[in-house]
Motif scaffolding. Structure first.
Motif, PDB file in Angstrom:
ATOM      1  N   LEU A   1     -28.158   4.995  -9.179  1.00  0.00           N
ATOM      2  CA  LEU A   1     -27.725   4.494  -7.877  1.00  0.00           C
ATOM      3  C   LEU A   1     -28.873   4.022  -6.988  1.00  0.00           C
ATOM      4  N   GLU A   2     -30.094   4.412  -7.294  1.00  0.00           N
ATOM      5  CA  GLU A   2     -31.219   4.027  -6.450  1.00  0.00           C
ATOM      6  C   GLU A   2     -31.749   2.642  -6.837  1.00  0.00           C
ATOM      7  N   VAL A   3     -32.209   1.898  -5.836  1.00  0.00           N
ATOM      8  CA  VAL A   3     -32.756   0.562  -6.071  1.00  0.00           C
ATOM      9  C   VAL A   3     -34.175   0.489  -5.501  1.00  0.00           C
TER      10      VAL A   3
ATOM     11  N   ILE B   1     -18.423 -13.156 -13.244  1.00  0.00           N
ATOM     12  CA  ILE B   1     -17.773 -12.517 -12.107  1.00  0.00           C
ATOM     13  C   ILE B   1     -18.310 -11.098 -11.920  1.00  0.00           C
ATOM     14  N   HIS B   2     -18.777 -10.808 -10.724  1.00  0.00           N
ATOM     15  CA  HIS B   2     -19.183  -9.469 -10.324  1.00  0.00           C
ATOM     16  C   HIS B   2     -18.284  -9.015  -9.175  1.00  0.00           C
ATOM     17  N   ALA B   3     -18.548  -7.832  -8.626  1.00  0.00           N
ATOM     18  CA  ALA B   3     -17.800  -7.344  -7.462  1.00  0.00           C
ATOM     19  C   ALA B   3     -18.734  -6.506  -6.606  1.00  0.00           C
ATOM     20  N   TRP B   4     -18.920  -6.921  -5.355  1.00  0.00           N
ATOM     21  CA  TRP B   4     -19.792  -6.223  -4.413  1.00  0.00           C
ATOM     22  C   TRP B   4     -18.964  -5.161  -3.700  1.00  0.00           C
ATOM     23  N   THR B   5     -19.230  -3.894  -4.011  1.00  0.00           N
ATOM     24  CA  THR B   5     -18.362  -2.809  -3.570  1.00  0.00           C
ATOM     25  C   THR B   5     -19.174  -1.680  -2.964  1.00  0.00           C
ATOM     26  N   VAL B   6     -18.767  -1.262  -1.758  1.00  0.00           N
ATOM     27  CA  VAL B   6     -19.337  -0.089  -1.082  1.00  0.00           C
ATOM     28  C   VAL B   6     -18.165   0.763  -0.605  1.00  0.00           C
ATOM     29  N   PRO B   7     -17.761   1.786  -1.352  1.00  0.00           N
ATOM     30  CA  PRO B   7     -16.524   2.532  -1.033  1.00  0.00           C
ATOM     31  C   PRO B   7     -16.510   3.154   0.361  1.00  0.00           C
ATOM     32  N   SER B   8     -17.609   3.742   0.816  1.00  0.00           N
ATOM     33  CA  SER B   8     -17.610   4.437   2.100  1.00  0.00           C
ATOM     34  C   SER B   8     -17.400   3.496   3.279  1.00  0.00           C
ATOM     35  N   LEU B   9     -17.681   2.212   3.088  1.00  0.00           N
ATOM     36  CA  LEU B   9     -17.485   1.226   4.148  1.00  0.00           C
ATOM     37  C   LEU B   9     -16.203   0.426   3.967  1.00  0.00           C
ATOM     38  N   GLY B  10     -15.439   0.729   2.929  1.00  0.00           N
ATOM     39  CA  GLY B  10     -14.178   0.028   2.705  1.00  0.00           C
ATOM     40  C   GLY B  10     -14.347  -1.420   2.319  1.00  0.00           C
ATOM     41  N   VAL B  11     -15.403  -1.732   1.571  1.00  0.00           N
ATOM     42  CA  VAL B  11     -15.690  -3.121   1.194  1.00  0.00           C
ATOM     43  C   VAL B  11     -15.611  -3.262  -0.316  1.00  0.00           C
ATOM     44  N   LYS B  12     -14.872  -4.236  -0.769  1.00  0.00           N
ATOM     45  CA  LYS B  12     -14.808  -4.578  -2.199  1.00  0.00           C
ATOM     46  C   LYS B  12     -14.475  -6.058  -2.301  1.00  0.00           C
ATOM     47  N   MET B  13     -15.452  -6.855  -2.698  1.00  0.00           N
ATOM     48  CA  MET B  13     -15.278  -8.300  -2.788  1.00  0.00           C
ATOM     49  C   MET B  13     -15.687  -8.793  -4.165  1.00  0.00           C
TER      50      MET B  13
ATOM     51  N   VAL C   1     -21.732   4.970  11.411  1.00  0.00           N
ATOM     52  CA  VAL C   1     -22.633   6.119  11.308  1.00  0.00           C
ATOM     53  C   VAL C   1     -23.900   5.689  10.579  1.00  0.00           C
ATOM     54  N   SER C   2     -25.039   6.122  11.091  1.00  0.00           N
ATOM     55  CA  SER C   2     -26.306   5.847  10.409  1.00  0.00           C
ATOM     56  C   SER C   2     -26.371   6.621   9.100  1.00  0.00           C
ATOM     57  N   GLY C   3     -27.031   6.038   8.120  1.00  0.00           N
ATOM     58  CA  GLY C   3     -27.174   6.715   6.836  1.00  0.00           C
ATOM     59  C   GLY C   3     -27.364   5.722   5.711  1.00  0.00           C
ATOM     60  N   VAL C   4     -27.349   6.230   4.495  1.00  0.00           N
ATOM     61  CA  VAL C   4     -27.513   5.421   3.290  1.00  0.00           C
ATOM     62  C   VAL C   4     -26.178   5.404   2.554  1.00  0.00           C
ATOM     63  N   TYR C   5     -25.680   4.223   2.271  1.00  0.00           N
ATOM     64  CA  TYR C   5     -24.395   4.056   1.605  1.00  0.00           C
ATOM     65  C   TYR C   5     -24.627   3.432   0.226  1.00  0.00           C
ATOM     66  N   TYR C   6     -23.984   4.012  -0.767  1.00  0.00           N
ATOM     67  CA  TYR C   6     -24.166   3.575  -2.152  1.00  0.00           C
ATOM     68  C   TYR C   6     -22.904   2.882  -2.658  1.00  0.00           C
ATOM     69  N   GLY C   7     -23.110   1.887  -3.493  1.00  0.00           N
ATOM     70  CA  GLY C   7     -22.007   1.196  -4.143  1.00  0.00           C
ATOM     71  C   GLY C   7     -22.452   0.692  -5.507  1.00  0.00           C
TER      72      GLY C   7
ATOM     73  N   PRO D   1     -26.627  -1.206  -9.091  1.00  0.00           N
ATOM     74  CA  PRO D   1     -26.081  -0.547  -7.904  1.00  0.00           C
ATOM     75  C   PRO D   1     -26.355  -1.321  -6.626  1.00  0.00           C
ATOM     76  N   ILE D   2     -25.698  -0.885  -5.557  1.00  0.00           N
ATOM     77  CA  ILE D   2     -25.847  -1.462  -4.221  1.00  0.00           C
ATOM     78  C   ILE D   2     -26.219  -0.328  -3.276  1.00  0.00           C
ATOM     79  N   VAL D   3     -27.264  -0.514  -2.504  1.00  0.00           N
ATOM     80  CA  VAL D   3     -27.689   0.499  -1.546  1.00  0.00           C
ATOM     81  C   VAL D   3     -27.872  -0.164  -0.178  1.00  0.00           C
ATOM     82  N   LEU D   4     -27.133   0.345   0.814  1.00  0.00           N
ATOM     83  CA  LEU D   4     -27.247  -0.139   2.186  1.00  0.00           C
ATOM     84  C   LEU D   4     -27.813   0.971   3.058  1.00  0.00           C
ATOM     85  N   GLU D   5     -28.846   0.671   3.784  1.00  0.00           N
ATOM     86  CA  GLU D   5     -29.430   1.626   4.722  1.00  0.00           C
ATOM     87  C   GLU D   5     -29.062   1.180   6.137  1.00  0.00           C
TER      88      GLU D   5
END
Length: 228
Positions: free
Chosen positions: A137-139, A161-173, A189-195, A209-213
């Protein structure tokens, strides 16, 4: 971050994910009530000693078992339509734009609003992980997002075809070659979100993986100045 044996959803980090969890709980309660009702009726029929081969002119029964399911479907359809429109809503006040491009097998990011973009984001191999890092999960480079403001995320693909997904933010495209899909991200909320990529895209599908800070806007400003 999810844990072993976790049954519930991840903690929501956006308004949309909160609404999705509430709708899930609402639908689950209705389904559970229907299951209990049908089970009780089945048990009562099994215990009953009465039998009848013919039932004539049962208009009341017909009305009840037609109207009741229709009302239950309405209680599911109306919140579902509301949530569908909330997911597709794109606020006009969004000042940030991020473009995520899927590749076999990594993500690249572009934006005119961040000084440290564009860059490619690769998964860190297991042999290079530090203590406390999450496997697969780390990038090597994380995307920074402002907390409390809207960011329009545009995604496409350079190959399959891929899919950009971050479950905790409710995003799946879906990231489709030759097409642009857009969604709004508003972290609360501040933090690190994984997808992860949610579309089977080849042999290394599980290794992009996808990592949003997500940081407050003032911290993001100083980070951009330091990297400029």
């Amino acid at each position: 971050m999810s844990l072993w044996g976790q049954v519930n959803f991840l903690d929501p980090g956006s308004f949309i994910q909160r609404e999705m969890i509430l709708f899930h709980d609402h639908a689950l309660m209705i389904i559970s009530a229907i299951f209990v009702l049908v089970a009780l009726v089945g048990l009562l029929l099994l215990r009953s000693t009465f039998s009848s081969r013919r039932v004539h002119e049962a208009q009341t029964l017909e009305i009840v078992w037609t109207v009741l399911p229709a009302l239950l479907l309405l209680t599911l359809a109306l919140p579902s339509l509301r949530l569908l429109y909330l997911v597709d809503e794109q606020p006009l006040s969004s000042k940030n734009t991020l473009k995520a491009i899927g590749h076999q097998w990594y993500w690249s990011y572009e934006s005119p609003f961040y000084a440290n973009l564009p860059f490619d984001s690769y998964m860190i191999p297991e042999s290079d992980l530090l203590a406390g890092d999450y496997r697969l999960l780390e990038v090597d480079k994380r995307v920074t997002f402002p907390v409390g403001s809207d960011t329009s995320v545009i995604t496409t693909s350079a190959d399959v075809i891929h899919a950009w997904t971050v479950p905790s933010l409710g995003v799946k495209m879906d990231s489709v070659p030759g097409r642009l899909n857009m969604s709004n991200v508003h972290p609360l909320v501040s933090g690190v979100y994984y997808g992860q990529c949610s579309e089977i895209c080849g042999a290394n599908h599980a290794f992009m993986p996808i990592v949003l800070e997500c940081l407050p806007a003032n911290k993001m400003y100083f980070i951009s100045l330091s990297k400029a």
